[in-house]
Design a protein around this motif. Structure first.
Motif, PDB file in Angstrom:
ATOM      1  N   LEU A 149       0.830  -1.198   0.000  1.00 55.92           N
ATOM      2  CA  LEU A 149       0.000   0.000   0.000  1.00 55.92           C
ATOM      3  C   LEU A 149       0.867   1.251   0.000  1.00 55.92           C
ATOM      4  O   LEU A 149       1.973   1.259   0.537  1.00 55.92           O
ATOM      5  CB  LEU A 149      -0.892   0.011   1.240  1.00 55.92           C
ATOM      6  N   SER A 150       0.359   2.311  -0.574  1.00 57.82           N
ATOM      7  CA  SER A 150       1.003   3.607  -0.412  1.00 57.82           C
ATOM      8  C   SER A 150       0.573   4.183   0.934  1.00 57.82           C
ATOM      9  O   SER A 150      -0.435   3.752   1.518  1.00 57.82           O
ATOM     10  CB  SER A 150       0.591   4.568  -1.531  1.00 57.82           C
ATOM     11  N   PHE A 151       1.311   5.165   1.402  1.00 56.32           N
ATOM     12  CA  PHE A 151       0.945   5.761   2.690  1.00 56.32           C
ATOM     13  C   PHE A 151      -0.422   6.435   2.601  1.00 56.32           C
ATOM     14  O   PHE A 151      -1.229   6.344   3.529  1.00 56.32           O
ATOM     15  CB  PHE A 151       2.005   6.775   3.136  1.00 56.32           C
ATOM     16  N   ARG A 152      -0.702   7.076   1.479  1.00 56.85           N
ATOM     17  CA  ARG A 152      -2.002   7.732   1.325  1.00 56.85           C
ATOM     18  C   ARG A 152      -3.126   6.710   1.232  1.00 56.85           C
ATOM     19  O   ARG A 152      -4.238   6.966   1.711  1.00 56.85           O
ATOM     20  CB  ARG A 152      -1.980   8.646   0.094  1.00 56.85           C
ATOM     21  N   ASP A 153      -2.870   5.533   0.656  1.00 56.14           N
ATOM     22  CA  ASP A 153      -3.874   4.462   0.659  1.00 56.14           C
ATOM     23  C   ASP A 153      -4.308   4.155   2.090  1.00 56.14           C
ATOM     24  O   ASP A 153      -5.500   4.037   2.394  1.00 56.14           O
ATOM     25  CB  ASP A 153      -3.323   3.177   0.032  1.00 56.14           C
ATOM     26  N   VAL A 154      -3.313   3.997   2.965  1.00 55.15           N
ATOM     27  CA  VAL A 154      -3.599   3.660   4.362  1.00 55.15           C
ATOM     28  C   VAL A 154      -4.384   4.785   5.034  1.00 55.15           C
ATOM     29  O   VAL A 154      -5.384   4.535   5.725  1.00 55.15           O
ATOM     30  CB  VAL A 154      -2.295   3.367   5.134  1.00 55.15           C
ATOM     31  N   LEU A 155      -3.948   6.022   4.828  1.00 50.49           N
ATOM     32  CA  LEU A 155      -4.649   7.134   5.464  1.00 50.49           C
ATOM     33  C   LEU A 155      -6.074   7.265   4.949  1.00 50.49           C
ATOM     34  O   LEU A 155      -6.992   7.580   5.718  1.00 50.49           O
ATOM     35  CB  LEU A 155      -3.890   8.442   5.248  1.00 50.49           C
ATOM     36  N   ASN A 156      -6.291   7.035   3.667  1.00 44.89           N
ATOM     37  CA  ASN A 156      -7.656   7.100   3.137  1.00 44.89           C
ATOM     38  C   ASN A 156      -8.557   6.069   3.802  1.00 44.89           C
ATOM     39  O   ASN A 156      -9.717   6.356   4.128  1.00 44.89           O
ATOM     40  CB  ASN A 156      -7.645   6.893   1.621  1.00 44.89           C
ATOM     41  N   ILE A 157      -8.031   4.871   4.011  1.00 40.66           N
ATOM     42  CA  ILE A 157      -8.804   3.821   4.680  1.00 40.66           C
ATOM     43  C   ILE A 157      -9.125   4.240   6.111  1.00 40.66           C
ATOM     44  O   ILE A 157     -10.268   4.105   6.573  1.00 40.66           O
ATOM     45  CB  ILE A 157      -8.040   2.483   4.651  1.00 40.66           C
ATOM     46  N   LEU A 158      -8.120   4.767   6.825  1.00 44.99           N
ATOM     47  CA  LEU A 158      -8.319   5.172   8.219  1.00 44.99           C
ATOM     48  C   LEU A 158      -9.259   6.365   8.336  1.00 44.99           C
ATOM     49  O   LEU A 158     -10.187   6.370   9.163  1.00 44.99           O
ATOM     50  CB  LEU A 158      -6.973   5.512   8.871  1.00 44.99           C
ATOM     51  N   HIS A 159      -9.019   7.382   7.534  1.00 46.75           N
ATOM     52  CA  HIS A 159      -9.810   8.604   7.640  1.00 46.75           C
ATOM     53  C   HIS A 159     -11.286   8.373   7.336  1.00 46.75           C
ATOM     54  O   HIS A 159     -12.165   8.985   7.951  1.00 46.75           O
ATOM     55  CB  HIS A 159      -9.256   9.678   6.702  1.00 46.75           C
ATOM     56  N   ASN A 160     -11.556   7.479   6.388  1.00 40.04           N
ATOM     57  CA  ASN A 160     -12.937   7.272   5.950  1.00 40.04           C
ATOM     58  C   ASN A 160     -13.666   6.183   6.719  1.00 40.04           C
ATOM     59  O   ASN A 160     -14.886   6.015   6.547  1.00 40.04           O
ATOM     60  CB  ASN A 160     -12.965   6.928   4.454  1.00 40.04           C
ATOM     61  N   LEU A 161     -12.968   5.455   7.565  1.00 37.80           N
ATOM     62  CA  LEU A 161     -13.588   4.388   8.336  1.00 37.80           C
ATOM     63  C   LEU A 161     -14.666   4.944   9.261  1.00 37.80           C
ATOM     64  O   LEU A 161     -14.435   5.889  10.017  1.00 37.80           O
ATOM     65  CB  LEU A 161     -12.529   3.669   9.171  1.00 37.80           C
TER      66      LEU A 161
END
Length: 363
Positions: free
Chosen positions: A311-323
């Motif tokens: 995963l890219s770092f932004r992929d991970v943040l998008n998953i976390l932020h939108n959860l």
């Protein structure tokens, strides 16, 4: 030019020597508890006396966590307005790693990166980490000191669980655990589930499913943590995201436990679903476990198991932020300072994950 070439070769050999020495020392650290126990047995120290000494060390360790949690809990309650406050708890355990034990050194490196001053203390959604209602810290479980007394892993895992429960007893504190290798997730999730009185949904980001029955004969291996979690009934749903290194046994175990695998080879197809997750409805909440090697090594080279294609770092943040869901606890594990770049790149990545998890938990 010849002198320059000689200097480069010497520097390269020196780096290799340092790494070899460090690996040797880490191996020695992991065995000290076992060696001490053998020496005590050889000296005919009675089992009762040995256990009494172990009890004292464990009680002192738990007292340290208990009093720190009380102090931080009182501070947050005095400030008012916090429904949930993440509290850092370090678990510097590395001996259950199957390859390198460097993750034992991660918690202080992550803390250093959080507060190093190279960036500000504001999360992406605007919360201020310097506000104790957004992030506090109760210190580390003294893992090596406990192991030095000959305490075995069965008991050590109970100490970790009890430490997590002590944090949770101080409302509104919620544990945000700094590993350590991934074996720590089992006692942490167990404690969270037992304290809340029911299972949680788990969002697990990792290159590996960590669901072996007992990897290399070790039931507490960092590659077996989620097998222990699922066997214990501590999770209702287990979503494993970023997977790109899985064996036949791993697939069989995932099927056995009903785990929901989201592999990197299909990530583009799954992206929309993963960036709009809704978890924890009808149960006690959501637990997030982030193994730093879920990221592509281009973003986080400082891990024990380098697995390209992540995963890219932004992929991970998008998953976390939108959860969507009530995040009741989380961990960040498997950062290995021993393999990080000179400028501490992966330490900063781990710190950023902690910062954004803090924002997710705090309310």
């Amino acid at each position: 030019m010849n002198i320059l070439l000689v200097l480069i070769l010497l520097a390269s050999k020196l780096k290799i020597l340092i790494v070899m020495l460090f690996n040797t020392e880490m191996s020695n650290v992991g065995r000290r508890g076992i060696h001490l126990l053998r020496r005590l047995n050889a000296a005919n120290v009675s089992t009762a006396l040995l256990e009494k000494g172990q009890d004292r060390v464990i009680e002192a360790s738990l007292t340290l966590i208990r009093e720190r949690a009380k102090l931080k809990g009182e501070l947050v309650r005095a400030l008012g307005g916090a429904v949930a406050c993440p509290s850092l708890l370090g678990v510097p355990l590395g001996h259950n790693s199957s390859f390198l034990q460097g993750p034992a050194f991660a918690p202080p490196r992550i803390r250093e990166a959080i507060w190093c001053g190279s960036t500000n203390s504001t999360t992406e959604e605007g919360k201020q980490l310097q506000d104790p209602r957004v992030l506090t810290d109760v210190g580390d479980v003294p893992i090596q000191e406990i192991r030095d007394c000959g305490v075995d892993d069965d008991r050590l895992m109970k100490v970790i669980s009890e430490s997590v429960k002590l944090v949770m007893e101080e409302d509104p504190l919620r544990p945000l655990v700094l590993g350590g290798d991934h074996s720590i997730s089992f006692p942490v999730v167990r404690a969270v589930s037992e304290k809340l009185g029911g299972p949680v949904d788990i969002l697990h980001l990792d290159a590996h499913p960590d669901n072996y029955h007992a990897f290399e004969g070790n039931k507490y291996s960092h590659a077996s943590s989620f097998a222990r979690i699922m066997e214990g009934g501590y999770a209702r749903r287990l979503l494993q995201v970023g997977i790109r290194s899985i064996t036949t046994e791993g697939r069989e175990q995932a099927k056995k436990f009903g785990a929901e695998l989201y592999e990197m080879r299909t990530f583009s197809r799954d992206r929309q679903l993963l960036e709009n997750l809704k978890l924890g409805e009808g149960i006690k909440g959501v637990y997030i476990s982030i193994d730093v090697d879920c990221l592509d090594p281009a973003f986080a080279p400082g891990v024990s198991h380098i697995e390209p294609g992540g995963l890219s770092f932004r992929d991970v943040l998008n998953i976390l932020h939108n959860l969507q869901g009530d995040v009741v606890a989380a961990d960040v594990v498997e950062f290995n300072p021993q393999r990080d770049t000179v400028d501490g790149m992966t330490a900063m990545v781990a710190a950023k994950l902690v910062r954004e998890l803090s924002a997710k938990i705090a309310k």
